[in-house]
Design an enzyme around this catalytic site. Sequence first.
Site, short mmCIF file in Angstrom:
data_model
loop_
_atom_site.label_atom_id
_atom_site.label_comp_id
_atom_site.label_asym_id
_atom_site.label_seq_id
_atom_site.Cartn_x
_atom_site.Cartn_y
_atom_site.Cartn_z
N GLY B 326 0.98 -1.13 -0.06
CA GLY B 326 0.20 0.03 0.05
C GLY B 326 0.90 1.34 -0.03
N SER B 327 0.45 2.26 0.55
CA SER B 327 1.10 3.77 0.63
C SER B 327 2.42 3.46 1.16
CB SER B 327 0.28 4.72 1.35
OG SER B 327 -1.03 4.81 0.77
#
Lengths: 379, 647
Positions: B326-327
């Site tokens: 993810g981020s």
Amino acid sequence: MSFLEYQIRTVPSGIRKVLYLNWGLVLLLVAVASMGFLMLYSVAGGSLQPWAEPQMKRFAAGLVLMFAIAMVPIWFIRNMAGLAYAISILLLLAVEFFGEVGMGAQRWIDIGPLRLQPSELVKITLVMMLAAYYDWLDTRKTSRPLWVLIPVVLIGVPTALVLIQPNLGTALMLLMGGAVVMFAAGVSLWYFGAVAALGAAAIASLFTVRGTPWQFLHDYQYRRIDTFLDPTTDPLGAGYNIIQAQIALGSGGWSGKGFMQGTQSRLNFLPEKHTDFIFTTLAEEFGFIGAFSLLLLYGLIIFFCLVSAMRSKDRFSQLLLIGIACTFFFYVAVNLSMVMGLAPVVGVPLPFLSYGGSVMLVLMLAFGVVQSAHVHRPR
Amino acid sequence: MRRTARDTEANARKVTRRALFLGGAQVAFIAVLGARMRYMQVEEAEKYRLLAEENRINIRLIPPTRGLILDRSGRLIAGNEQNYRVVITREETGDVETVLAKLADVIPLTPEMLDRTRKEMDRRSAFVPIVVADWLRWEDLAAVAVNAPALPGVNPEVGLSRRYPLVGDFAHVVGYVGPVSDADLAELEDPDPLLQIPKFQIGKIGVERWMEADLRGRSGTKRIEVNSVGRVMRELDRQDGVAGADIRLTIDADVQNFVQARLGEESAAAVVMDVVNGDLIAVASAPAFDPNLFVRGISQADYSALIENDHRPLANKSVQGAYPPGSTFKMVTALAALEAGTITEQTTVYCPGYLEFGGRRFHCWKHGGHGKVALERALKGSCDVYFYDISQRAGIDRIAEMGRKLGLGVRHDLPMSAIAEGVMPDKAWKQDRHKAEWRIGDTVNASIGQGYVLTSPLQLAVMTARIASGKAVSPRLVRAIGDKEVPVGDIPPLDIDPRHLRAVQGAMSAVMNEPGGTAWASRIEDETMLFAGKTGTSQVRNISASERASGVIKNDQLPWNRRDHALFVGYAPATAPRYAVSVVVEHGGGGSAVAAPIARDAILRALADGLPPLSAYPASQRTTIETQQKNMKLRKPEPASADRSRA
């Protein structure tokens, strides 16, 4: 010389007989028996029980028996030979029907406290019978076929009875014991040659019929022969005994591992260590020196008997003593050959060392007869 | 029947002749026997002596004591415990049934134990001791000893067995030992004869398995005299073996305990790593299990419970789990673009809430968009559109190269089981794996750590440590083997422009320490321990256009296994980095709400010697944190000790 002539020559009588006993032979017997006690004490792990003490008691009883028989005039023994032979044949028949079974064979019969193996007894009575027969027989007829056939039957009956027990070792000893007396009596060598040839043929056929319904020997007896020929084929089965016995014997070395230090017997690797294989314990613990000493003692015993035989003046004593000496020799020779891997394993005990009542008594009886001949020799 | 005197004489001579012949033959045979005796006892004696020795002497192995496993300051993680058991020897017992009945009065025995004992007794020789019961309490053993006169042939015994005093804390890292199985033996080319000993324990997973060679030690031998049935008569001599080497890990047992407790019953993993030398301070995976169960032979019921649990307690998620980062991956994309020179710190991108590529619309997590953002604001607000954009300028191959440089998609070699390599996709990888062309959309997905990218919590911690230190630190689990320290070695600097690293570090600090940062709520207020990091929330499902139109379903309305993974990576102190941390909470929801607070607690626990000081937390959170700390089920901290006594 016939027994009538004993009357003319001087024969010891009364208490004086004791002086004329063959004391050297007595000493030798005690020496050998003592080695037996030592070994039985050792294989029991340093204990008089369960073997050494009973064996001592039997030997003591045997000595008494020997002296008692030694006092009996030899001609009386000769007259009783036929009866003794007949009784032992009857006993052999009795064990065949009522005997106890041990190790897969019918061998002994219980008479009160005595556990008697008639097959041992017959070894001596057969020799007595044959000696008496040749003493009676006109020497000129010795090699005539009919007169050769009679002793062959005399030998054949107990041999056959023992063989069906089945006890191959004793059967062979009976054959050899009987043959020796016939040989000494002067039976023509041609017969022996013929029998040897027949024997070779028999052995050949023994193996040709193996596996067929007509095979002569039991399977286990064939296997014993196989194992004898190559013990390593079955190291954990039938060959185990032979291999372990040879290891015990060989590992004794020159002077042995020391009294009660034999690892093979102490750790139970040895089979039958108190009976047929007791010699291996002796060889392991006392080495070559001990084993060879025992062999010399046996040699001396036989030598004493043969000397006694040759100095006897009557035919019965001579043949009887030769027969007993040779029978004794066969015990030693077969047992030692067996434990040293020179012969297949057949159940023959080592005289005075192996634990066992019958053999001890029968041997002492035989030596009693030997002493009697020695004592009642005209001088 | 008359005989002449002459006949008699002749016959007597014949008898004498033949007797002499017989005597001669006998002497000859006796000579043969004597010669044979001499041959066997003198010439061949040595051969037979050896055979006799072989007969009587057996060589038995003495199992060595297994090496201990200790934490970085010498606290015991895996030790050897005395296993109290009761054995019975039939031949000394006499009436077995009576004795067993009496024994059952003294110690608790189940009918199954008695049955097993009887069966075993029937199979074995009378002199072989048979285990009636093991893992007894000391009191039971004492009871047996006291009642010895009534229990002939029953003997108490003490053996050594593995014990993990910290129970679940190190279940995944250290693993466990178990009896050697046939499968274990089949795997080995030249198995140590020790492994043939019944019930001998070897490492099955984790450090126990991968450092088996060091831990096992070498067996000693003793020569014993046996008799023909194999019974031991006496011991002749013995040669002691070498005990296994103690292994000291880099992990701090107290930090590990804290992190493991903090993860609680979540399906989660966390790694705390020293950014300077790569020492792993905590490697936690939850839920855990009790490795002691496996040592004694786990029951079917216990094993089924572990297997059927949807939180997968047996999996070592910290190294084995592969999650879309993810981020938390955005630093990689940024550094790749910066290093490629296609952007600078100041390059701005406009975020209207989505970006269109080739007719497909890629959404930013923030529906209204972030407006005009440069690097720092893009990371701080975790703007997806910015990274969609710059990833196109850098290209997937450069991003993948940067990822590998930072330790993603690389297998880090540690003595642990099932270490995942993860996936750091590039064009060649897709061609090879999926036999398909790389598409622009793939790069877009990869730029925010979705799509094909898969990383383990360990790899994320390594990535963070490398960004924080600017050096190519590698994770390290073993500090010392026996008395030998394992050297750290030279750590080469990362081949990345320090200015670019500083830009990313500054942005990560802004994420936490500036209002509006996605992890502002999880900041550390203590100036000396400032936290820097990045949140991540990775989808495990596709959001359809219709769902997006009607409003994305909130996580807490989804079934547990459809919720997003919550991730967080960070390091502290921001000014002089010491530790890196990574946290993954499976299906936990948002990274900032779930993962970041755990990471903060973990790193504070590593920085502070003891519970995280409340003063480090923002004032408004202190009461909540205090309650939370009180409710944590922590092991009483043990004083660090180098005591290596083998209990």
